[in-house]
Design an enzyme around this catalytic site. Sequence first.
Site, mmCIF file in Angstrom:
data_model
loop_
_atom_site.group_PDB
_atom_site.id
_atom_site.type_symbol
_atom_site.label_atom_id
_atom_site.label_comp_id
_atom_site.label_asym_id
_atom_site.label_seq_id
_atom_site.Cartn_x
_atom_site.Cartn_y
_atom_site.Cartn_z
ATOM 1 N N GLU A 158 11.854 -6.511 0.377
ATOM 2 C CA GLU A 158 10.443 -6.902 0.487
ATOM 3 C C GLU A 158 9.521 -5.960 -0.297
ATOM 4 O OE1 GLU A 158 9.506 -8.227 4.504
ATOM 5 O OE2 GLU A 158 7.509 -7.379 4.229
ATOM 6 N N ASP A 159 9.796 -4.687 -0.279
ATOM 7 C CA ASP A 159 8.822 -3.706 -0.797
ATOM 8 C C ASP A 159 9.258 -2.924 -2.029
ATOM 9 O OD1 ASP A 159 6.971 -4.366 1.152
ATOM 10 O OD2 ASP A 159 7.741 -2.905 2.579
ATOM 11 N N ASP A 216 12.085 -2.994 14.680
ATOM 12 C CA ASP A 216 11.003 -2.868 13.689
ATOM 13 C C ASP A 216 9.635 -3.018 14.363
ATOM 14 O OD1 ASP A 216 9.881 -2.697 11.074
ATOM 15 O OD2 ASP A 216 9.856 -4.888 10.906
ATOM 16 N N HIS A 233 9.667 5.290 8.170
ATOM 17 C CA HIS A 233 9.690 4.061 8.986
ATOM 18 C C HIS A 233 11.094 3.468 9.153
ATOM 19 C CE1 HIS A 233 8.969 0.120 10.554
ATOM 20 N NE2 HIS A 233 9.334 -0.437 9.421
ATOM 21 N N HIS A 235 15.972 -2.156 5.603
ATOM 22 C CA HIS A 235 15.354 -3.443 5.953
ATOM 23 C C HIS A 235 14.120 -3.822 5.122
ATOM 24 C CE1 HIS A 235 12.546 -1.249 8.697
ATOM 25 N NE2 HIS A 235 11.767 -2.300 8.525
ATOM 26 N N ASP A 236 13.484 -2.842 4.469
ATOM 27 C CA ASP A 236 12.299 -3.175 3.663
ATOM 28 C C ASP A 236 12.537 -3.086 2.155
ATOM 29 O OD1 ASP A 236 10.384 -3.967 5.576
ATOM 30 O OD2 ASP A 236 9.924 -1.887 6.083
HETATM 31 ZN ZN ZN Z 1 9.700 -2.476 8.900
#
Ligand code: ZN
Length: 173
Positions: A59-60, A116, A29, A55-56
């Site tokens: 967050e992840d 995104d 992704h 970018h994640d």
């Molecule tokens: Zn994303």
Amino acid sequence: MILKAAKFASDKHKGQFRKGNLNTPYINHPIKVAYVLEKVGGVSDPETIAAAILHDVIEDTDTTHSDLRNIFNEKVADLVLEVSDEKDKPRDERKAMQIKNASNLSYEAKLIRIADKICNIQDICGADIPNWSYEQKFEYLEWAKGVVDQLKGTHKLLENHFFDEHRWGRLKL
Ligand code: ZN
């Protein structure tokens, strides 16, 4: 810097899969988001591309803003933080915040946000995430449009591509 970001993100997302599809490693992704930025948007700034690949990770994964500042730099760390939802907030609130805060993002964060959403619609309405219900897909499409509506005037090519994908996604539902 871009290769370093790819290496870092692939290590951090190791073992994660894309929205429940065990055939798609998560790293596919963010790589696709960076690819769309360059291919569709003509974005070549290495810090923006690196931030797209990363970018994640806040967050992840267990990555923090200061990790990214130390390993990359302040600009990359700030961009990733800008596009990260606050994980402790409930899902509906996070989604509402993305619409509310969209216009306050920096220019580069807006580019990443649009790319995104393009990739998410392609995956959700294409073959990559087959196990979502009609309602889930419909809700995602309308929410993503709500976010990108707030980003109009940022980058014509990326926006047009988003709205094309949105129309295509609606037809595929
Ligand atoms: Zn994303």
